[in-house]
Design a protein around this motif. Structure first.
Motif, PDB file in Angstrom:
ATOM      1  N   LEU A 181      13.776  55.835   9.298  1.00 42.28           N
ATOM      2  CA  LEU A 181      12.541  56.224   9.116  1.00 42.28           C
ATOM      3  C   LEU A 181      11.955  56.366   7.665  1.00 42.28           C
ATOM      4  O   LEU A 181      12.519  56.910   6.818  1.00 42.28           O
ATOM      5  CB  LEU A 181      12.054  57.541  10.129  1.00 42.28           C
ATOM      6  CG  LEU A 181      12.420  57.220  11.610  1.00 42.28           C
ATOM      7  CD1 LEU A 181      12.090  58.382  12.420  1.00 42.28           C
ATOM      8  CD2 LEU A 181      11.584  56.052  12.143  1.00 42.28           C
ATOM      9  N   PRO A 182      10.625  56.482   7.582  1.00 42.34           N
ATOM     10  CA  PRO A 182       9.877  57.072   6.196  1.00 42.34           C
ATOM     11  C   PRO A 182      10.617  58.455   5.994  1.00 42.34           C
ATOM     12  O   PRO A 182      10.687  59.218   6.885  1.00 42.34           O
ATOM     13  CB  PRO A 182       8.596  57.070   6.506  1.00 42.34           C
ATOM     14  CG  PRO A 182       8.332  55.951   7.542  1.00 42.34           C
ATOM     15  CD  PRO A 182       9.498  56.091   8.354  1.00 42.34           C
ATOM     16  N   SER A 183      10.873  58.625   4.825  1.00 43.35           N
ATOM     17  CA  SER A 183      11.515  59.874   4.316  1.00 43.35           C
ATOM     18  C   SER A 183      10.246  60.996   4.439  1.00 43.35           C
ATOM     19  O   SER A 183       9.359  60.619   4.147  1.00 43.35           O
ATOM     20  CB  SER A 183      12.159  59.879   2.902  1.00 43.35           C
ATOM     21  OG  SER A 183      11.148  59.616   1.863  1.00 43.35           O
ATOM     22  N   THR A 184      10.868  61.955   4.617  1.00 43.74           N
ATOM     23  CA  THR A 184       9.988  63.379   4.843  1.00 43.74           C
ATOM     24  C   THR A 184      10.431  64.401   4.221  1.00 43.74           C
ATOM     25  O   THR A 184      11.841  64.387   3.794  1.00 43.74           O
ATOM     26  CB  THR A 184       9.603  63.655   6.235  1.00 43.74           C
ATOM     27  OG1 THR A 184      10.826  64.183   6.969  1.00 43.74           O
ATOM     28  CG2 THR A 184       8.890  62.621   7.096  1.00 43.74           C
ATOM     29  N   ALA A 185      10.076  65.637   4.094  1.00 45.86           N
ATOM     30  CA  ALA A 185      10.718  66.924   3.594  1.00 45.86           C
ATOM     31  C   ALA A 185      11.639  67.148   4.619  1.00 45.86           C
ATOM     32  O   ALA A 185      11.464  66.842   5.858  1.00 45.86           O
ATOM     33  CB  ALA A 185       9.546  67.827   3.375  1.00 45.86           C
ATOM     34  N   SER A 186      12.603  68.006   4.236  1.00 43.96           N
ATOM     35  CA  SER A 186      13.523  68.661   5.371  1.00 43.96           C
ATOM     36  C   SER A 186      13.429  70.107   5.417  1.00 43.96           C
ATOM     37  O   SER A 186      12.895  70.814   4.394  1.00 43.96           O
ATOM     38  CB  SER A 186      15.066  68.142   5.029  1.00 43.96           C
ATOM     39  OG  SER A 186      15.348  68.727   3.811  1.00 43.96           O
ATOM     40  N   GLY A 216      11.096  77.169   6.961  1.00 39.11           N
ATOM     41  CA  GLY A 216      11.048  76.425   5.835  1.00 39.11           C
ATOM     42  C   GLY A 216      10.344  75.194   5.914  1.00 39.11           C
ATOM     43  O   GLY A 216      10.372  74.294   5.075  1.00 39.11           O
ATOM     44  N   ALA A 217       9.628  74.978   6.834  1.00 41.77           N
ATOM     45  CA  ALA A 217       8.619  74.132   7.261  1.00 41.77           C
ATOM     46  C   ALA A 217       7.712  73.728   6.194  1.00 41.77           C
ATOM     47  O   ALA A 217       7.277  74.675   5.484  1.00 41.77           O
ATOM     48  CB  ALA A 217       7.873  74.074   8.574  1.00 41.77           C
ATOM     49  N   PRO A 218       7.331  72.571   5.846  1.00 43.93           N
ATOM     50  CA  PRO A 218       6.526  72.264   4.735  1.00 43.93           C
ATOM     51  C   PRO A 218       5.122  72.701   4.794  1.00 43.93           C
ATOM     52  O   PRO A 218       4.630  72.827   5.818  1.00 43.93           O
ATOM     53  CB  PRO A 218       6.561  70.604   4.701  1.00 43.93           C
ATOM     54  CG  PRO A 218       7.068  69.894   5.746  1.00 43.93           C
ATOM     55  CD  PRO A 218       7.835  71.140   6.395  1.00 43.93           C
ATOM     56  N   GLU A 219       4.706  72.811   3.531  1.00 46.20           N
ATOM     57  CA  GLU A 219       3.165  73.349   3.612  1.00 46.20           C
ATOM     58  C   GLU A 219       2.393  72.243   4.374  1.00 46.20           C
ATOM     59  O   GLU A 219       2.518  71.092   3.966  1.00 46.20           O
ATOM     60  CB  GLU A 219       2.759  73.556   2.006  1.00 46.20           C
ATOM     61  CG  GLU A 219       1.361  74.294   1.818  1.00 46.20           C
ATOM     62  CD  GLU A 219       1.081  74.714   0.690  1.00 46.20           C
ATOM     63  OE1 GLU A 219       0.104  74.757   0.185  1.00 46.20           O
ATOM     64  OE2 GLU A 219       1.994  74.861  -0.409  1.00 46.20           O
ATOM     65  N   GLY A 220       1.137  72.839   4.806  1.00 45.56           N
ATOM     66  CA  GLY A 220       0.407  72.068   5.592  1.00 45.56           C
ATOM     67  C   GLY A 220       0.787  71.834   6.900  1.00 45.56           C
ATOM     68  O   GLY A 220       0.143  70.995   7.668  1.00 45.56           O
ATOM     69  N   THR A 221       1.864  72.235   7.607  1.00 50.50           N
ATOM     70  CA  THR A 221       2.389  72.199   8.662  1.00 50.50           C
ATOM     71  C   THR A 221       1.265  72.817  10.040  1.00 50.50           C
ATOM     72  O   THR A 221       1.134  73.836   9.620  1.00 50.50           O
ATOM     73  CB  THR A 221       3.927  72.618   9.143  1.00 50.50           C
ATOM     74  OG1 THR A 221       4.659  72.146   8.493  1.00 50.50           O
ATOM     75  CG2 THR A 221       4.123  72.620  10.577  1.00 50.50           C
ATOM     76  N   LYS A 222       0.897  72.090  10.954  1.00 50.61           N
ATOM     77  CA  LYS A 222      -0.078  72.553  11.668  1.00 50.61           C
ATOM     78  C   LYS A 222       0.409  72.620  13.102  1.00 50.61           C
ATOM     79  O   LYS A 222      -0.262  73.118  14.102  1.00 50.61           O
ATOM     80  CB  LYS A 222      -1.422  71.892  11.702  1.00 50.61           C
ATOM     81  CG  LYS A 222      -2.004  72.047  10.293  1.00 50.61           C
ATOM     82  CD  LYS A 222      -3.618  70.935  10.407  1.00 50.61           C
ATOM     83  CE  LYS A 222      -4.098  71.358   9.125  1.00 50.61           C
ATOM     84  NZ  LYS A 222      -5.402  70.539   8.969  1.00 50.61           N
ATOM     85  N   SER A 223       1.501  71.966  13.355  1.00 46.23           N
ATOM     86  CA  SER A 223       2.091  71.952  14.819  1.00 46.23           C
ATOM     87  C   SER A 223       3.625  71.390  14.639  1.00 46.23           C
ATOM     88  O   SER A 223       4.099  70.956  13.538  1.00 46.23           O
ATOM     89  CB  SER A 223       1.322  71.518  15.773  1.00 46.23           C
ATOM     90  OG  SER A 223       1.250  69.784  15.497  1.00 46.23           O
ATOM     91  N   PHE A 224       4.219  71.519  15.584  1.00 47.23           N
ATOM     92  CA  PHE A 224       5.503  71.051  15.653  1.00 47.23           C
ATOM     93  C   PHE A 224       5.929  70.215  17.059  1.00 47.23           C
ATOM     94  O   PHE A 224       5.198  70.281  18.064  1.00 47.23           O
ATOM     95  CB  PHE A 224       6.862  72.135  15.830  1.00 47.23           C
ATOM     96  CG  PHE A 224       6.636  72.994  14.505  1.00 47.23           C
ATOM     97  CD1 PHE A 224       7.400  72.584  13.329  1.00 47.23           C
ATOM     98  CD2 PHE A 224       5.974  74.177  14.497  1.00 47.23           C
ATOM     99  CE1 PHE A 224       7.347  73.294  12.413  1.00 47.23           C
ATOM    100  CE2 PHE A 224       6.101  74.970  13.639  1.00 47.23           C
ATOM    101  CZ  PHE A 224       6.703  74.476  12.153  1.00 47.23           C
ATOM    102  N   VAL A 225       6.817  69.250  16.972  1.00 54.09           N
ATOM    103  CA  VAL A 225       7.125  68.557  18.271  1.00 54.09           C
ATOM    104  C   VAL A 225       8.751  68.691  18.241  1.00 54.09           C
ATOM    105  O   VAL A 225       9.405  68.597  17.301  1.00 54.09           O
ATOM    106  CB  VAL A 225       6.882  66.925  18.138  1.00 54.09           C
ATOM    107  CG1 VAL A 225       7.633  66.134  19.240  1.00 54.09           C
ATOM    108  CG2 VAL A 225       5.336  66.699  18.049  1.00 54.09           C
ATOM    109  N   VAL A 226       9.126  69.066  19.355  1.00 53.92           N
ATOM    110  CA  VAL A 226      10.761  69.138  19.444  1.00 53.92           C
ATOM    111  C   VAL A 226      11.210  68.125  20.394  1.00 53.92           C
ATOM    112  O   VAL A 226      10.836  67.846  21.505  1.00 53.92           O
ATOM    113  CB  VAL A 226      11.000  70.722  19.902  1.00 53.92           C
ATOM    114  CG1 VAL A 226      12.673  70.578  20.177  1.00 53.92           C
ATOM    115  CG2 VAL A 226      10.806  71.855  18.994  1.00 53.92           C
ATOM    116  N   THR A 227      12.427  67.379  19.798  1.00 54.38           N
ATOM    117  CA  THR A 227      13.036  66.283  20.380  1.00 54.38           C
ATOM    118  C   THR A 227      14.278  66.433  20.508  1.00 54.38           C
ATOM    119  O   THR A 227      15.178  67.102  19.904  1.00 54.38           O
ATOM    120  CB  THR A 227      12.906  64.734  20.035  1.00 54.38           C
ATOM    121  OG1 THR A 227      13.073  64.768  18.704  1.00 54.38           O
ATOM    122  CG2 THR A 227      11.267  64.705  19.819  1.00 54.38           C
TER     123      THR A 227
END
Length: 175
Positions: free
Chosen positions: A15-20, A53-64
């Motif tokens: 997938l497209p790379s994202t912050a970890s 340590g979620a990235p700045e700008g996180t407004k919600s989460f999805v857990v899978t």
């Protein structure tokens, strides 16, 4: 304990790379067998997860929870919890039981077993060791933009465009 087939790739590097960021669990140890209560025939209990340590700008989460080793092309979705509020950084053991056990307005979409919550590990008897990838996706919007009738594939499509970061911990299981 293996059928003669190759191991599926880890889908997340594709997938497209994202912050970890970091996810840990008192119930899942990286690369180790899942506890019996996270197995379909013994309990279907979602594991404890905590993240930081979620990235700045996180407004919600999805857990899978995804099993890439299921003997089908699409893998198998065991758990999809959507719209977890950004101020939540932990799900207790068993939070995947129903929408009522999720925080705020978070909700489940149907797993590939047909239920609206966590479905424990259930690989075919005699199959290879399966990986169960528990992923916390940091989302840049308050709402992912799906409802409870969405499929895991539609959730994944939306995540492809709205994920700021990903934290992954994987357990294993085989009959």
């Amino acid at each position: 304990m293996s059928l003669d087939r190759p191991v599926a790739p880890d889908p997340y590097p594709l997938l497209p790379s994202t912050a970890s960021f970091t996810v840990t669990s008192s119930d899942v140890s990286e690369g180790q067998p899942l506890n019996d209560n996270q197995v379909n025939e013994f309990g279907d209990t979602s594991p404890h997860l905590t993240w930081s340590g979620a990235p700045e700008g996180t407004k919600s989460f999805v857990v899978t929870c995804f099993d890439p080793d299921a003997p089908i092309v699409s893998g198998f979705w065991h758990w999809v919890a959507v719209d977890i509020p950004a101020d939540v950084t932990e799900l207790a053991t068993g939070a995947g039981a129903s929408d009522d056990t999720l925080p705020g307005d978070a909700f489940h979409v149907r797993n590939d077993g047909g239920g609206m919550g966590f479905m424990g590990a259930a690989p075919p008897p005699g199959d290879q060791i399966h990986r169960y990838m528990f992923v916390v996706h940091a989302v840049g919007e308050d709402r992912l933009g799906v409802d409870g009738s969405a499929s895991p594939a539609v959730v994944g499509f939306n995540l492809a465009f709205k994920t700021l970061g990903r934290a992954i911990i994987s357990g294993t299981y085989a009959h």
